[in-house]
Design an enzyme around this catalytic site. Sequence first.
Site, short mmCIF file in Angstrom:
data_model
loop_
_atom_site.label_atom_id
_atom_site.label_comp_id
_atom_site.label_asym_id
_atom_site.label_seq_id
_atom_site.Cartn_x
_atom_site.Cartn_y
_atom_site.Cartn_z
N ASP A 11 9.16 -13.02 16.99
CA ASP A 11 8.44 -14.42 17.31
C ASP A 11 8.96 -15.56 16.52
OD1 ASP A 11 6.45 -15.89 19.13
OD2 ASP A 11 5.20 -15.75 17.27
N SER A 12 8.82 -16.74 17.21
CA SER A 12 8.96 -17.92 16.36
C SER A 12 7.93 -17.94 15.35
CB SER A 12 8.82 -19.05 17.46
OG SER A 12 7.42 -19.07 17.82
N CYS A 74 7.42 -13.12 22.26
CA CYS A 74 7.53 -14.74 22.19
C CYS A 74 7.87 -14.96 23.82
CB CYS A 74 8.42 -15.48 21.41
SG CYS A 74 8.53 -17.13 21.31
N THR A 76 8.54 -17.92 24.93
CA THR A 76 9.44 -19.26 24.84
C THR A 76 10.70 -18.42 25.01
OG1 THR A 76 8.06 -20.71 23.90
CG2 THR A 76 10.30 -21.11 24.18
N GLU A 153 -1.55 -21.68 14.51
CA GLU A 153 -0.91 -21.30 13.19
C GLU A 153 -1.72 -21.85 11.95
OE1 GLU A 153 2.55 -20.28 12.24
OE2 GLU A 153 2.73 -19.49 14.49
N CYS A 185 1.96 -17.72 26.12
CA CYS A 185 2.53 -17.87 24.90
C CYS A 185 1.96 -16.98 23.90
CB CYS A 185 2.17 -19.43 24.33
SG CYS A 185 2.65 -19.51 22.67
N HIS A 187 0.95 -16.96 20.95
CA HIS A 187 -0.01 -17.76 20.13
C HIS A 187 -1.49 -17.82 20.82
CE1 HIS A 187 3.46 -18.60 17.77
NE2 HIS A 187 2.68 -19.34 16.77
N1 DGL Z 1 4.79 -17.95 20.47
C1 DGL Z 1 5.47 -18.47 21.23
C2 DGL Z 1 5.47 -18.20 22.73
O1 DGL Z 1 5.14 -17.15 23.18
C3 DGL Z 1 6.17 -19.99 21.15
C4 DGL Z 1 5.65 -20.78 20.18
C5 DGL Z 1 6.49 -21.71 19.82
O2 DGL Z 1 7.14 -21.54 18.92
O3 DGL Z 1 6.46 -22.88 20.24
O4 DGL Z 1 6.01 -18.94 23.40
#
Ligand code: DGL
Length: 273
Positions: A11-12, A74, A76, A153, A185, A187
């Site tokens: 993940d990012s 992730c 994205t 975060e 997402c 997050h």
């Molecule tokens: N957790 C990420 C997602 O599922 C992206 C958050 C990010 O890096 O912008 O898209």
Amino acid sequence: MNKSNPIGFFDSGIGGLTVVKAVTKLLPNENIVYFGDTARVPYGGKSNNTVIEYALQAANFLLRKNIKLLVVACNTVSSVALKELKRFLTIPVIGMIEPGSKMALSESKNGIVGVIGTVSTINNKAYSKELKRLNPKVKVIEKACPLFVPLAEEGWLNHKATELIAKEYLTELKEKEIDSLILGCTHYPILHDVIQKVMGKSVKLVDSGTPAAKLVEEYLNGRGLRNDSNKIGYKEFYVSDIPAKFKEIANRFLGSKINNIHKVELEELTNEL
Ligand code: DGL
């Protein structure tokens, strides 16, 4: 490939831990290696080419840990780089878009599905394309919610500011009478309670983590790769930066203590490709 080889997660940042949590619940004996690109988060406002480049670096790093399967935890990255990752890797790659879309369609009664995600996920229309491929009649309402990532975060889960921002983003979706909402997402499940509060109880929140975990199980069973050890698997975490509150927040996301955190230098990622 060995059954005891770990599953790789990427993940990012910290959000992918919500997917690790779902997989661990279903497959507690699997070994896990996680990489969070905390030095370069967020990915959601970056160009497709940059995200693809970062994704290939992360995959390459995880391959050196002998992973047997890659979970792109992730949305994205799943939206813009899944094709490239599948082309680059010889091991199976699981993204978030397909399992999340299937679950949303099975949850929706009125056929109006909402999707929230990063600017990149929404602009690439990853979910609406997949939802319409699965059911051409579905109506999809999408909305980018970029501020949710830094709030998650930061661990601002019950903060007044988070609720205010959630109202600003979500009122439009509520007015369009969606009955299921994809948290597009990884997050966002962390902000589940505040999102549910704003949307109201009648809207079903869909988190891709649970159906993705099911898909992981199917893949492993189908390829004879499921770890048949009766020991609880090990978990190793790698991040490109260790922010001060990382451990505390990570523990909260995962629902258990994280001890095994290692820092990866960015040069180690970028020099390899
Ligand atoms: N957790 C990420 C997602 O599922 C992206 C958050 C990010 O890096 O912008 O898209």
